[in-house]
Write a protein that holds these residues in place. Structure first.
Motif, PDB file in Angstrom:
ATOM      1  N   VAL A 168      58.465  35.573  44.617  1.00 51.76           N
ATOM      2  CA  VAL A 168      57.285  36.221  44.035  1.00 51.76           C
ATOM      3  C   VAL A 168      56.034  35.742  44.752  1.00 51.76           C
ATOM      4  N   ALA A 169      55.131  36.685  45.027  1.00 50.99           N
ATOM      5  CA  ALA A 169      53.856  36.347  45.654  1.00 50.99           C
ATOM      6  C   ALA A 169      52.705  36.735  44.726  1.00 50.99           C
ATOM      7  N   VAL A 170      51.619  36.007  44.824  1.00 50.85           N
ATOM      8  CA  VAL A 170      50.430  36.252  44.013  1.00 50.85           C
ATOM      9  C   VAL A 170      49.251  36.488  44.938  1.00 50.85           C
ATOM     10  N   ILE A 171      48.559  37.602  44.742  1.00 47.60           N
ATOM     11  CA  ILE A 171      47.345  37.905  45.495  1.00 47.60           C
ATOM     12  C   ILE A 171      46.148  37.443  44.675  1.00 47.60           C
ATOM     13  N   THR A 195      45.958  34.280  49.959  1.00 46.02           N
ATOM     14  CA  THR A 195      44.541  33.996  49.772  1.00 46.02           C
ATOM     15  C   THR A 195      43.786  34.242  51.063  1.00 46.02           C
ATOM     16  N   SER A 196      42.533  34.637  50.933  1.00 43.61           N
ATOM     17  CA  SER A 196      41.684  34.852  52.107  1.00 43.61           C
ATOM     18  C   SER A 196      40.867  33.614  52.433  1.00 43.61           C
ATOM     19  N   SER A 197      41.089  32.538  51.677  1.00 46.24           N
ATOM     20  CA  SER A 197      40.304  31.314  51.843  1.00 46.24           C
ATOM     21  C   SER A 197      41.200  30.138  52.207  1.00 46.24           C
ATOM     22  N   ARG A 216      43.623  36.905  55.885  1.00 44.18           N
ATOM     23  CA  ARG A 216      42.709  37.266  56.974  1.00 44.18           C
ATOM     24  C   ARG A 216      43.387  37.160  58.337  1.00 44.18           C
ATOM     25  N   ASN A 217      44.581  36.624  58.342  1.00 44.90           N
ATOM     26  CA  ASN A 217      45.350  36.484  59.577  1.00 44.90           C
ATOM     27  C   ASN A 217      46.441  37.551  59.595  1.00 44.90           C
ATOM     28  N   PRO A 218      46.256  38.652  60.343  1.00 42.91           N
ATOM     29  CA  PRO A 218      47.245  39.737  60.362  1.00 42.91           C
ATOM     30  C   PRO A 218      48.637  39.262  60.782  1.00 42.91           C
ATOM     31  N   ALA A 219      48.698  38.249  61.616  1.00 40.38           N
ATOM     32  CA  ALA A 219      49.991  37.746  62.072  1.00 40.38           C
ATOM     33  C   ALA A 219      50.782  37.142  60.905  1.00 40.38           C
TER      34      ALA A 219
END
Length: 334
Positions: A168-171, A195-197, A216-219
């Motif tokens: 499970v992942a949490v955005i 997370t973007s941070s 924020r890292n597409p890779a």
């Protein structure tokens, strides 16, 4: 007379406000409020983002307090008993949803802060069916957020029969996300935090995530293809949902808990080819709330909160709006 705090116009400053509640209905209770959490929904309602707010508006729907009075037909609570009240203050109790135990889906359910006055006050009233006894072992000062934020992230685990072996992942690691990570870790899942941070990586790991991916890292996002059985989105902003759907395993689910007001831009073909689902859910039923509290007791889970006095309400709302709160805010009458 109930002493409260209300906004008198859209986005207005919260000010002292008094109102006469009238006679107590036979199936209702009056709660003397000790603590009340502030939810992002309170901010949305304050600014009338959903177009349903009526002024004067008294926010507050994550309420902890004691029974101060009860109607003649209320038999399941005692005066002085500590209880909690969340998003719903009553249900019709006769529709198919209520009779099936899905009270949170009742079309006639009454919200604690829609067309009635909420918990930014010294007292509040609600139907006894929506009130839940708070176990003695749970910290009353921090428990309020469980009654909205907590049950919001707990409900999908019950509804979709999430297995302890699930990935499970949490955005979003905020008011909802930080509770979700704790629940999922205790549930036994393999937990990933989106997370973007970078600053939140250490915090997410401490809260229960086994892995943290920087969105924020597409890779990093691309490398997570075909990884998750369930993704819980707790944010209220538009994201590249197709990129997240690509990280789902066959029969995986992208589930919305945060209210994203913009339309979803989703490609259908990946859903069909992998038999994936996109869904959403509100808070849970009274039975689900009780189950969640039992789970919290067993696993010693607690929301992380910042405490403000009720007379600091505008400061507290500004703190929440800034996005810097760690992670929920609770107003206290003590």
């Amino acid at each position: 007379m109930i002493k409260a705090y209300a906004a008198f116009k859209e986005g207005g400053e919260i000010q002292p406000f008094e109102y006469e509640p009238g006679l107590l209905s036979t199936h209702d209770v009056e709660i003397a409020i000790e603590h009340c959490g502030i939810c992002h929904s309170d901010l949305s309602m304050l600014h009338n983002e959903w177009g349903i707010t009526q002024y004067p508006f008294v926010p507050g729907h994550e309420i902890i307090g004691t029974i101060a009075a009860k109607g003649a037909h209320v038999q399941n609570f005692q005066l002085g008993q500590r209880v909690g009240l969340g998003w719903h203050a009553g249900y019709c109790m006769i529709c198919h949803s209520c009779m099936s135990g899905d009270h949170n889906l009742c079309a006639q359910a009454e919200s604690t802060i829609v067309s009635r006055h909420g918990g930014f006050a010294d007292r509040v009233r609600a139907n006894a069916a929506s009130i839940i006894a708070l176990p003695d072992s749970i910290n009353a000062q921090t428990a309020g957020p469980l009654f909205c934020g907590g049950i919001t992230v707990f409900n999908p685990l019950l509804q979709f029969n999430i297995q302890p072996t699930a990935r499970v992942a949490v955005i979003g690691i905020g008011g909802l996300g930080h509770i979700a990570l704790q629940f999922l870790k205790a549930w036994g899942c393999q937990v990933t935090a989106f997370t973007s941070s970078d600053d939140k990586k250490k915090e997410a790991l401490a809260l229960g995530a086994h892995k943290v991916l920087n969105t924020r890292n597409p890779a990093e996002l691309g490398a997570a293809k075909n990884q998750f059985d369930l993704i819980l989105s707790t944010v209220n902003v538009k994201l590249d949902w197709n990129a997240y759907i690509a990280t789902l395993r066959p029969k995986g689910r992208l589930h919305f808990l945060g209210v994203t007001l913009e339309s979803l831009d989703i490609n259908v073909f990946p859903l069909i080819s992998n038999q994936c689902s996109v869904s959403g859910s509100p808070v849970g039923s009274p039975a689900s709330l009780k189950t969640m509290l039992n789970f919290v007791e067993q696993h010693d889970i607690e929301p992380i909160v910042e405490i403000f006095r009720f007379d600091q309400i505008n400061e507290a709302l500004a703190r929440l709006a800034s996005g810097k709160a760690k992670y929920r805010i609770v107003l206290s009458n003590h």
